[in-house]
Design a protein around this motif. Structure first.
Motif, mmCIF file in Angstrom:
data_model
loop_
_atom_site.group_PDB
_atom_site.id
_atom_site.type_symbol
_atom_site.label_atom_id
_atom_site.label_comp_id
_atom_site.label_asym_id
_atom_site.label_seq_id
_atom_site.Cartn_x
_atom_site.Cartn_y
_atom_site.Cartn_z
ATOM 1 N N MET A 1 0.852 -1.197 0.000
ATOM 2 C CA MET A 1 0.000 0.000 0.000
ATOM 3 C C MET A 1 0.886 1.245 0.000
ATOM 4 O O MET A 1 1.759 1.403 0.832
ATOM 5 C CB MET A 1 -0.899 -0.006 1.234
ATOM 6 N N THR A 2 0.671 2.156 -0.948
ATOM 7 C CA THR A 2 1.445 3.374 -1.065
ATOM 8 C C THR A 2 0.494 4.534 -1.255
ATOM 9 O O THR A 2 -0.398 4.488 -2.101
ATOM 10 C CB THR A 2 2.411 3.286 -2.260
ATOM 11 N N SER A 125 4.974 -1.125 -0.489
ATOM 12 C CA SER A 125 4.761 -2.509 -0.880
ATOM 13 C C SER A 125 6.033 -3.071 -1.509
ATOM 14 O O SER A 125 6.969 -2.335 -1.830
ATOM 15 C CB SER A 125 3.603 -2.598 -1.879
ATOM 16 N N SER A 126 6.041 -4.390 -1.717
ATOM 17 C CA SER A 126 7.247 -5.048 -2.220
ATOM 18 C C SER A 126 7.636 -4.568 -3.614
ATOM 19 O O SER A 126 8.811 -4.598 -3.978
ATOM 20 C CB SER A 126 7.047 -6.563 -2.234
ATOM 21 N N THR A 127 6.678 -4.121 -4.413
ATOM 22 C CA THR A 127 6.991 -3.707 -5.777
ATOM 23 C C THR A 127 7.809 -2.423 -5.835
ATOM 24 O O THR A 127 8.502 -2.170 -6.821
ATOM 25 C CB THR A 127 5.700 -3.503 -6.587
ATOM 26 N N ARG A 129 9.523 -1.337 -2.786
ATOM 27 C CA ARG A 129 10.293 -1.291 -1.539
ATOM 28 C C ARG A 129 11.791 -1.128 -1.778
ATOM 29 O O ARG A 129 12.471 -0.363 -1.082
ATOM 30 C CB ARG A 129 10.011 -2.549 -0.728
ATOM 31 N N GLU A 195 -3.520 -3.431 5.615
ATOM 32 C CA GLU A 195 -2.845 -4.382 4.741
ATOM 33 C C GLU A 195 -3.050 -5.805 5.220
ATOM 34 O O GLU A 195 -3.275 -6.711 4.436
ATOM 35 C CB GLU A 195 -1.357 -4.051 4.654
ATOM 36 N N LYS A 199 -4.763 -9.227 3.387
ATOM 37 C CA LYS A 199 -3.857 -10.316 3.072
ATOM 38 C C LYS A 199 -4.257 -11.548 3.861
ATOM 39 O O LYS A 199 -3.922 -11.681 5.037
ATOM 40 C CB LYS A 199 -2.406 -9.925 3.420
ATOM 41 N N LYS A 339 7.509 -7.566 7.868
ATOM 42 C CA LYS A 339 7.235 -6.247 8.450
ATOM 43 C C LYS A 339 7.301 -6.228 9.972
ATOM 44 O O LYS A 339 7.872 -5.328 10.581
ATOM 45 C CB LYS A 339 5.846 -5.768 8.011
ATOM 46 N N TYR A 404 6.486 -10.397 1.082
ATOM 47 C CA TYR A 404 5.837 -9.887 -0.118
ATOM 48 C C TYR A 404 4.617 -9.034 0.202
ATOM 49 O O TYR A 404 3.902 -8.630 -0.685
ATOM 50 C CB TYR A 404 5.448 -11.065 -1.029
ATOM 51 N N GLN A 405 4.355 -8.795 1.451
ATOM 52 C CA GLN A 405 3.173 -8.010 1.812
ATOM 53 C C GLN A 405 3.406 -6.537 1.548
ATOM 54 O O GLN A 405 4.511 -6.077 1.653
ATOM 55 C CB GLN A 405 2.830 -8.220 3.285
#
Length: 405
Positions: A1-2, A125-127, A129, A195, A199, A339, A404-405
């Motif tokens: 989440m961003t 988020s991981s994408t 991070r 989040e 998930k 996290k 990956y969260q």
């Protein structure tokens, strides 16, 4: 989440790290002044870096706990204020007291990295991070750049003591910015809760899911990266003054170039690990480590009278890799832990990795003092880093469920 708070938080984290790193790296650019006015040896200069990173290492695990339990903002403000107050002790001009206060200031400095690392895990988020961590970690190099650019001229005009006071003032400014603009612990809790609710597998993320062996293994490897980074940044100015014949201010500009390229490298390698290697941080670290080792060895063979453009290219590539690795490493550690445990895991890894920062500069300085040759020190440090990097090819690990969260 961003969201908008994510970018606000990242801005605060980066500025905080800039000011903390400027103070922590102040001795390198000021080394020629301290040698001339106070009679310090190269070994003495190396002890300053060792002192602050010894304290940062010892405070790493407690600092991670502080960030996990008090929240990022409180931990960050506490760390910056402690570092600011105790950095004032460098003004004594007496080696034993200066080393003591440098050590104590490292307790505050040691809080900044785990706190801001925890913040990146919470807000990105991981994408994104790896890239966000890289931007945050570029604060270290930007702080070093500012140290190299502004501290020597201030020392020339007003004395090295005024340079130290400048660093102290910026630390207090960083604490003020963090207190006013850093998102609160409640914001972090809300975002984490949102989040986790989205998930379904997040319940699998427990402290027991840590791959502690992976964290410890990579932290040991990072000892050698940190040794090369800190030895290089500590002695680059002196090396260029004594070996190449540059003025102290000109050498300081090359020091700044190394740190600028390190900042660029941190962002570039973070982006590469996110988008080119799809989160495979290990492959990126292997590439970076081998290039850094090669640049370290090449620096040892730099002749007097070398073309400044060629020297600039060598220094740029050294900084791009030997300083630029850091964000990928911290992202890897945080993802392995997840996290919930990222603060403690980052603190643990830094406690181990900082051993390189502690012992690297004094060992480098002692080698030069004993052999009267920088070449030997550069060859040893570059060769050991290459061997350590190659050893990672044979290591495998598993990411935490929550990474990956």
């Amino acid at each position: 989440m961003t969201n908008k708070h994510s970018w606000q938080a990242l801005t605060v984290f980066t500025l905080s790290y800039i000011f903390a790193a400027l103070a922590a790296n102040s001795i390198g650019p000021l080394a020629p002044f301290l040698q001339e006015e106070l009679g310090f040896t190269k070994g003495n200069i190396g002890l300053f870096t060792a002192s602050i990173y010894l304290a940062a290492a010892l405070s790493g695990i407690p600092s991670g706990w502080l960030a996990d339990h008090l929240g990022v903002r409180k931990a960050l403000v506490i760390g910056l204020v402690i570092q600011a107050i105790l950095t004032c002790g460098l003004l004594t001009g007496l080696l034993p007291w200066m080393l003591l206060f440098m050590f104590l200031s490292g307790i505050g400095y040691g809080v900044v990295n785990p706190a801001t690392g925890k913040g990146v895990m919470v807000w990105f988020s991981s994408t994104l991070r790896g890239t966000a961590m890289a931007v945050k970690q570029s604060g270290f190099t930007l702080g070093g750049v500012l140290a190299g650019v502004i501290l020597p001229p201030i020392a020339v005009l007003f004395g090295w003591q005024k340079s130290i006071l400048t660093a102290v003032g910026l630390l207090f400014l960083g604490a003020f910015i963090a207190y006013i603009f850093c998102p609160t612990k409640q914001d972090e809790f809300i975002q984490n809760k949102t989040e986790n609710e989205n998930k379904p597998n997040s319940s699998n993320s427990q402290p027991s899911s840590w791959d502690r062996k992976a964290i410890i293994f990579w932290s040991i490897i990072m000892i050698f990266f940190a040794a090369v980074q800190q030895a290089g940044t500590t002695f680059l100015v002196i090396y260029l003054v004594e070996k190449i014949g540059y003025t102290r201010v000109a050498a300081g500009m090359f020091f700044s170039l190394a740190l600028v390229s390190g900042g660029i490298g941190r962002i570039a390698w973070g982006w590469v690990s996110d988008f080119w290697f799809k989160g495979d941080r290990k492959k990126v670290l292997i590439i970076v480590g081998l290039i850094a080792a090669a640049m370290c060895i090449i620096l040892g063979f730099v002749p007097a009278g070398i073309n400044p453009v060629l020297l600039g290219l060598i220094v740029f590539l050294f900084g791009f890799t030997a300083i630029g690795y850091n964000a990928v490493f911290l992202t890897l550690v945080a993802e392995v832990a997840g996290k919930e445990n990222s603060g403690k895991a980052t603190g643990l890894s830094l406690t181990i990795a900082y051993l390189g920062a502690i012992f690297g500069p004094p060992v480098f300085g002692l080698i030069v003092d004993f052999t009267h040759a920088y070449l030997v020190a550069w060859l040893i440090f570059g060769g050991v880093l290459a061997l350590a990097t190659l050893s990672t090819i044979f290591y495998r690990f598993k990411l935490s469920t929550s990474s990956y969260q």
